[in-house]
Design a protein around this motif. Structure first.
Motif: not given
Length: 225
Positions: A110-113, A207-210
């Motif tokens: 999650v943090m990397t994303a 949002h979509n990239i994440f």
């Protein structure tokens, strides 16, 4: 300098000031709405909303953007709609984040994303701001790309092919990255003069990239099928 030249200079300055104002307001509202969205995602995880409620939140967010925002985008009320929209989007990803955080190494994923999304946005937006290039020519390609990715995503609902799922997520990240350049360029070059619309567009890109970067990283880490 004759009166015609003076008029052109004054007009140019006024145009530049208007563009800078739109750009400044866009980034301020975008920053605030991203923080609010993150807070609502945390609330969503804390209360443990269901997948069904998450879907309802996303549908409500879409309704706000398509049917409510156009009526308020030129008024202060539009800011409230933006916060309502981004808050609902934050709520909608709560269950997904809870799932990823529960798998081994999930917090790192999650943090990397999150970090990767930030790097992509800041890098591309910064490039558009620095070079001031006009990326409007990308509009047609990006529209086609969106249609292809959307069609592939719908198809994979029935086929459930892991490789196609990866291809869809990769495609979404590429298209949204292109849209960051496109949307930022439109603000800089006067193609977008409404900071509320601009904020929503950039928020959706981020949002979509994440979400799709999260999916890709999870698959590569062996935490998602």
């Amino acid at each position: 300098m004759n009166s015609g030249d003076l008029t052109l200079v004054v007009t140019g300055r006024e145009s530049a000031l208007a563009t800078n104002k739109v750009l400044r307001n866009t980034y301020i509202l975008l920053s605030m709405s991203l923080i609010f969205s993150a807070v609502m995602a945390a609330v969503s995880m804390a209360v443990g909303i269901s997948q069904g409620m998450a879907l309802v939140s996303m549908i409500a967010a879409i309704v706000l953007v398509w049917f409510v925002l156009p009526k308020f985008e030129n008024s202060v009320g539009g800011i409230a709609v933006v916060f309502a929209f981004t808050g609902l989007m934050g709520l909608s990803i709560g269950p997904m984040l809870a799932y990823y955080l529960a798998i081994p190494g999930g917090s790192n994923i999650v943090m990397t994303a999150l970090g990767g999304t930030g790097v992509i946005f800041l890098g591309l937006s910064g490039y558009a701001l620095t070079t001031k290039k006009d990326f409007s020519f990308m509009g047609g390609f990006l529209f086609v790309g969106l249609m292809v990715v959307f069609g592939a995503a719908l198809l994979n609902i029935f086929l459930n092919i892991p490789a196609l799922s990866l291809a869809v997520s990769s495609g979404v990240i590429l298209v949204m990255s292109g849209l960051i350049l496109f949307d930022t360029s439109r603000i800089i070059n006067g193609g977008e003069t409404n900071y509320i619309r601009a904020t929503v567009g950039l928020y959706l890109n981020i949002h979509n990239i994440f979400v799709h970067l999260l999916h890709l990283l999870s698959v590569f880490a062996g935490g998602d099928d």
